[in-house]
Enzyme design. Sequence first.
Site, PDB file in Angstrom:
ATOM      1  N   PHE A 137      -6.537  -1.675  18.131  1.00 34.44           N
ATOM      2  CA  PHE A 137      -6.602  -3.030  17.577  1.00 34.44           C
ATOM      3  C   PHE A 137      -5.784  -3.049  16.297  1.00 34.44           C
ATOM      4  O   PHE A 137      -6.022  -2.253  15.386  1.00 34.44           O
ATOM      5  CB  PHE A 137      -8.039  -3.465  17.267  1.00 34.44           C
ATOM      6  CG  PHE A 137      -8.103  -4.872  16.722  1.00 34.44           C
ATOM      7  CD1 PHE A 137      -7.844  -5.958  17.539  1.00 34.44           C
ATOM      8  CD2 PHE A 137      -8.391  -5.100  15.383  1.00 34.44           C
ATOM      9  CE1 PHE A 137      -7.866  -7.263  17.031  1.00 34.44           C
ATOM     10  CE2 PHE A 137      -8.420  -6.403  14.872  1.00 34.44           C
ATOM     11  CZ  PHE A 137      -8.165  -7.480  15.696  1.00 34.44           C
ATOM     12  N   ASP A 221      -1.762   2.820  11.182  1.00 36.49           N
ATOM     13  CA  ASP A 221      -2.526   1.648  10.777  1.00 36.49           C
ATOM     14  C   ASP A 221      -3.831   2.156  10.167  1.00 36.49           C
ATOM     15  O   ASP A 221      -4.762   2.525  10.882  1.00 36.49           O
ATOM     16  CB  ASP A 221      -2.780   0.759  12.002  1.00 36.49           C
ATOM     17  CG  ASP A 221      -3.647  -0.447  11.678  1.00 36.49           C
ATOM     18  OD1 ASP A 221      -4.264  -0.476  10.592  1.00 36.49           O
ATOM     19  OD2 ASP A 221      -3.725  -1.355  12.521  1.00 36.49           O
ATOM     20  N   LYS A 250      -7.908  -4.629   4.179  1.00 34.28           N
ATOM     21  CA  LYS A 250      -9.367  -4.573   3.998  1.00 34.28           C
ATOM     22  C   LYS A 250      -9.771  -4.124   2.592  1.00 34.28           C
ATOM     23  O   LYS A 250      -9.702  -4.904   1.658  1.00 34.28           O
ATOM     24  CB  LYS A 250      -9.997  -3.708   5.072  1.00 34.28           C
ATOM     25  CG  LYS A 250      -9.854  -4.341   6.475  1.00 34.28           C
ATOM     26  CD  LYS A 250     -10.843  -3.807   7.450  1.00 34.28           C
ATOM     27  CE  LYS A 250     -10.640  -4.320   8.854  1.00 34.28           C
ATOM     28  NZ  LYS A 250     -11.390  -5.508   9.191  1.00 34.28           N
TER      29      LYS A 250
HETATM   30  N1  PLP Z   1      -5.652  -3.095  11.980  1.00 33.69           N
HETATM   31  C1  PLP Z   1      -6.909  -2.644  12.108  1.00 33.69           C
HETATM   32  C2  PLP Z   1      -7.128  -1.190  12.430  1.00 33.69           C
HETATM   33  C3  PLP Z   1      -8.002  -3.492  11.935  1.00 33.69           C
HETATM   34  O1  PLP Z   1      -9.248  -3.019  12.075  1.00 33.69           O
HETATM   35  C4  PLP Z   1      -7.747  -4.845  11.623  1.00 33.69           C
HETATM   36  C5  PLP Z   1      -8.864  -5.800  11.453  1.00 33.69           C
HETATM   37  O2  PLP Z   1      -9.998  -5.560  11.785  1.00 33.69           O
HETATM   38  C6  PLP Z   1      -6.428  -5.278  11.496  1.00 33.69           C
HETATM   39  C7  PLP Z   1      -5.404  -4.377  11.676  1.00 33.69           C
HETATM   40  C8  PLP Z   1      -6.119  -6.703  11.157  1.00 33.69           C
HETATM   41  O3  PLP Z   1      -6.448  -6.957   9.811  1.00 33.69           O
HETATM   42  P1  PLP Z   1      -6.708  -8.448   9.334  1.00 33.69           P
HETATM   43  O4  PLP Z   1      -7.973  -8.919   9.965  1.00 33.69           O
HETATM   44  O5  PLP Z   1      -6.787  -8.340   7.835  1.00 33.69           O
HETATM   45  O6  PLP Z   1      -5.533  -9.266   9.762  1.00 33.69           O
END
Ligand code: PLP
Length: 401
Positions: A137, A221, A250
Amino acid sequence: MNRVELVSGFFRHLAQTSSSPMAMVVSEATGSIIRDAEGRDHIDLLAGMGVAATGHRHPKVVARIEEQLGRHLHVMVYGEMIQETQVALAQGLASLLPATLDSVYFTNSGTEAVEGALKLARKARGRNRLMAFHGAFHGDTLGAVSVGGNPHYRDPFEPLLPDVGFLAMDDRDGLAAIDDSVAAVIVEPVQAEAGVIIPSPGFLAALRERCSETGSLLIFDEVITGLGRTGTMFAFEREQVVPDLLVLAKALGGGLPLGAFIASRDLMASLCQDPELGHVTTFGGHPLSAAAGLAALEVIIEEQLAERAETAGAHFEERLTALLSGPCLETVRRRGLLLGLVMDSAARTQAFVKQCRAERLVLGWTLHDDRVLRLAPPLVITEAELEESALRMQRALARVS
Ligand code: PLP
């Protein structure tokens, strides 16, 4: 507005994508506690999905936001004027990272940071193909959805980015699919939404090696795993694998919206030519978010929250394993204070979550595996709060067993 008006306004005017939102009316939040409109305290075991690493409204974060409020808010689009909080935060991050990760591009969110990283990789390598992992994700904008590893959330939005391939975690032979047509491979060092999936030791190193062989950029990520959550400042430290691009969000904003993609200055320079201004944002690195992020980073270092994530996480895992052991709980997956409790069925997980919420615990299941209950509490959560949480979970489990 009274409680009834708030609830009806929420369901009438706030767009919903969940048919069963938590719908708790929030009054205030401090540390690891969220107080509802009835004055009841709930222990927060999700930290706003990994955001509140330093707890809700850490006094140092609040003080830094107030100080910044007295100076300026938004003054100019990103990257034009020199703003002290942005510079200090970028320097602070660079000082914690390997020398090849010294150029920080601030965004508003994780998904935007992923978009920036993908654009940068394609531009820098002059290749189109991207690879990602099943179960991944990376956010919900179209580029991030294209590299999302769950067809359930991807297929309804096709056509997405063309030329995206998927790899399986821990399949070393499968890495041969990365060839010199691949601009970048994006991976979470621990897949949170997939159900807290931890790659086996050495797999990320093998991925790094294959990317280096093919000249493909490796993007980590660390939107959820970064900044102490998994027991080290960045999850990649544990694997001793350095990515070419790092994505954060986050916890980065200390409770305000902030993301970043980070690379070497040379790599980042690709977004500065052909065309110049190849990636712009109005609000990215907002001065209030950068101020809050700077304070949060200082707190994470001063209060040794990465180390705390490991010790508190290990103790919490031990208590949960002891109290919840039985046929309903199959296993506990954990890295630092990111935990996945694997239950024997999706129905049981849902019932358990419902009972936990009745016990005033804030938690939920993961997006891509509804048998896994995910826990990501503030890294400042006390031992007493964790113990109390474990006892409440034990009571909740007894009611669904
Ligand atoms: N990457 C990961 C691993 C995430 O857990 C999330 C969100 O939960 C995102 C990207 C996307 O971040 P955002 O919700 O700030 O757009």
